[in-house]
Design a protein around this motif. Structure first.
Motif, PDB file in Angstrom:
ATOM      1  N   THR A   1       2.616   0.981  -9.170  1.00 15.83           N
ATOM      2  CA  THR A   1       2.439   1.070  -7.349  1.00 15.83           C
ATOM      3  C   THR A   1       3.625   1.488  -7.438  1.00 15.83           C
ATOM      4  O   THR A   1       4.647   0.916  -7.567  1.00 15.83           O
ATOM      5  CB  THR A   1       1.649   0.325  -7.245  1.00 15.83           C
ATOM      6  OG1 THR A   1       1.558   0.719  -5.425  1.00 15.83           O
ATOM      7  CG2 THR A   1       2.722  -0.968  -6.847  1.00 15.83           C
TER       8      THR A   1
ATOM      9  N   VAL B   1      -1.989  -1.797   0.881  1.00 14.49           N
ATOM     10  CA  VAL B   1      -2.582  -0.475   0.518  1.00 14.49           C
ATOM     11  C   VAL B   1      -3.455  -0.097   1.191  1.00 14.49           C
ATOM     12  O   VAL B   1      -4.470   0.918   1.422  1.00 14.49           O
ATOM     13  CB  VAL B   1      -3.543  -0.972  -1.084  1.00 14.49           C
ATOM     14  CG1 VAL B   1      -4.555  -0.177  -1.240  1.00 14.49           C
ATOM     15  CG2 VAL B   1      -2.852  -1.542  -1.778  1.00 14.49           C
TER      16      VAL B   1
ATOM     17  N   SER C   1      -2.268   2.039   3.137  1.00 14.41           N
ATOM     18  CA  SER C   1      -2.193   3.339   2.212  1.00 14.41           C
ATOM     19  C   SER C   1      -3.232   4.369   2.408  1.00 14.41           C
ATOM     20  O   SER C   1      -3.263   5.190   1.783  1.00 14.41           O
ATOM     21  CB  SER C   1      -1.554   3.670   0.541  1.00 14.41           C
ATOM     22  OG  SER C   1      -2.814   2.723   0.014  1.00 14.41           O
TER      23      SER C   1
ATOM     24  N   ASP D   1       2.262   6.705   0.764  1.00 11.80           N
ATOM     25  CA  ASP D   1       3.139   5.763   0.354  1.00 11.80           C
ATOM     26  C   ASP D   1       4.549   5.666   0.564  1.00 11.80           C
ATOM     27  O   ASP D   1       4.550   4.455   1.252  1.00 11.80           O
ATOM     28  CB  ASP D   1       2.742   5.609  -1.204  1.00 11.80           C
ATOM     29  CG  ASP D   1       2.492   5.203  -1.987  1.00 11.80           C
ATOM     30  OD1 ASP D   1       0.129   5.246  -1.208  1.00 11.80           O
ATOM     31  OD2 ASP D   1       1.756   5.019  -3.446  1.00 11.80           O
TER      32      ASP D   1
ATOM     33  N   THR E   1      -9.660  -0.336  -3.134  1.00 13.51           N
ATOM     34  CA  THR E   1      -7.818  -1.474  -2.158  1.00 13.51           C
ATOM     35  C   THR E   1      -8.244  -3.004  -3.004  1.00 13.51           C
ATOM     36  O   THR E   1      -7.587  -2.983  -3.208  1.00 13.51           O
ATOM     37  CB  THR E   1      -8.524  -1.681  -0.498  1.00 13.51           C
ATOM     38  OG1 THR E   1      -8.576  -0.195  -0.267  1.00 13.51           O
ATOM     39  CG2 THR E   1      -7.716  -2.013  -0.329  1.00 13.51           C
TER      40      THR E   1
ATOM     41  N   VAL F   1      -7.255  -2.207  -6.669  1.00 15.87           N
ATOM     42  CA  VAL F   1      -5.962  -2.460  -6.715  1.00 15.87           C
ATOM     43  C   VAL F   1      -5.485  -3.844  -6.951  1.00 15.87           C
ATOM     44  O   VAL F   1      -4.347  -4.214  -7.364  1.00 15.87           O
ATOM     45  CB  VAL F   1      -5.297  -1.203  -5.487  1.00 15.87           C
ATOM     46  CG1 VAL F   1      -3.744  -1.240  -5.766  1.00 15.87           C
ATOM     47  CG2 VAL F   1      -5.501   0.670  -6.550  1.00 15.87           C
TER      48      VAL F   1
ATOM     49  N   ASP G   1      -8.615   6.423  -7.765  1.00 19.22           N
ATOM     50  CA  ASP G   1      -8.328   7.220  -6.036  1.00 19.22           C
ATOM     51  C   ASP G   1      -9.008   8.506  -6.731  1.00 19.22           C
ATOM     52  O   ASP G   1      -9.165   9.377  -7.633  1.00 19.22           O
ATOM     53  CB  ASP G   1      -7.230   7.115  -5.272  1.00 19.22           C
ATOM     54  CG  ASP G   1      -5.557   7.667  -6.380  1.00 19.22           C
ATOM     55  OD1 ASP G   1      -6.267   7.994  -7.233  1.00 19.22           O
ATOM     56  OD2 ASP G   1      -5.115   7.646  -5.903  1.00 19.22           O
TER      57      ASP G   1
END
Length: 282
Positions: A23, A37, A40, A45, A122, A125, A139
């Motif tokens: 990430t 996250v 985002s 990012d 989310t 992740v 995503d």
């Protein structure tokens, strides 16, 4: 090439050109990663990384954030997309973590999804990156790239379906790596607009690249004074095009005289035909 072999080759080649498949969000704890996250979503990012240092300085732990109101949080994230909504999400999420999980960020996707502002992507992740859980979040980048390369079938029309198909052809031990490799490839090479095919290491078996090669070559030296469009099939200039839905259900520009899709913009000489492509439907 079968999809399993294609997936193996994809990951091998991307590992050769992507040094750090991880990430790009900056964090030092599961709490910080979860916040980053959430922020985002529909935001870059890079933008999130600009704003979170001040936010984390003001609220260094989830317990600190749980004491804040959305109005307290808003000034720290106002340059991020949907700051009002996200300020509310963060305040509620932090209180839920304190009330339901004794202040510890939950480790499983199922538990994470009980928190406000945390959807499937989310949750997966955070579970993968913070707790090394075997997940394969999808995503917009992963969705687009997986379809373009040909790792999934056209009927994989949702992120959940894409994830399920990828999990069948990628070993469980590679799920986390695959997620980051496909994201970074989509973010910097296989971009939504104007993909950098000249810099791509996958073009020899990429379905999208093959479709791009089958588009008609540009036609230079067209007469823009004669009309905005030119039909190569019937050698006609015109200003107002017709439309035609092709076999992929894409609405293409067409010649109003003969119905052909071999139409070119006279200002640039570029063909108007659009190749099959894939986007997450919000």
């Amino acid at each position: 090439m079968g999809r399993t072999q294609r997936a193996r080759e994809t990951l091998d080649r991307l590992r050769d050109v992507i040094d750090r498949p991880a990430t790009e969000l900056h964090y030092t704890s599961p709490y910080q990663l979860l916040v980053a996250v959430i922020l985002s979503a529909q935001c870059t990012d890079a933008r999130v990384n600009q704003e979170t240092p001040a936010l984390f300085a003001a609220y260094p732990t989830v317990a600190d954030l749980a004491k804040a109101t959305p109005e307290d949080i808003y000034p720290y994230i106002q340059s991020i997309t949907f700051p009002n909504n996200k300020a509310g999400y963060l305040a509620k999420m932090a209180r839920q973590v304190m009330d339901r999980f004794d202040g510890a960020i939950p480790e499983t996707p199922k538990a994470l999804q009980t928190l406000t502002g945390v959807g499937q992507k989310t949750a997966e992740v955070v579970a993968n990156v913070a707790f090394d859980r075997a997940t394969l979040p999808v995503d917009t980048h992963v969705y687009r790239v997986a379809h373009r390369i040909g790792l999934v079938t056209r009927d994989a029309t949702t992120p959940a379906k894409v994830s399920a198909q990828l999990k069948r052809i990628i070993p469980r031990s590679d799920w986390g790596d695959a997620h980051h490799l496909l994201i970074l490839h989509g973010r910097y090479t296989c971009t939504a607009r104007s993909p950098q095919c000249a810099d791509c290491v996958l073009t020899d078996f990429c379905d999208h690249y093959d479709r791009l090669q089958r588009l008609p070559d540009p036609m230079p030296a067209l007469n823009a004074q004669a009309g905005r469009y030119f039909c190569r099939t019937c050698d006609t200039y015109f200003d107002e095009p017709a439309t035609h839905v092709d076999r992929y259900d894409i609405e293409q520009t067409a010649c109003p005289r003969c119905g052909s899709m071999m139409v070119f913009r006279t200002s640039t000489g570029a063909p108007t035909k659009q190749p099959l492509d894939f986007r997450v439907n919000d």
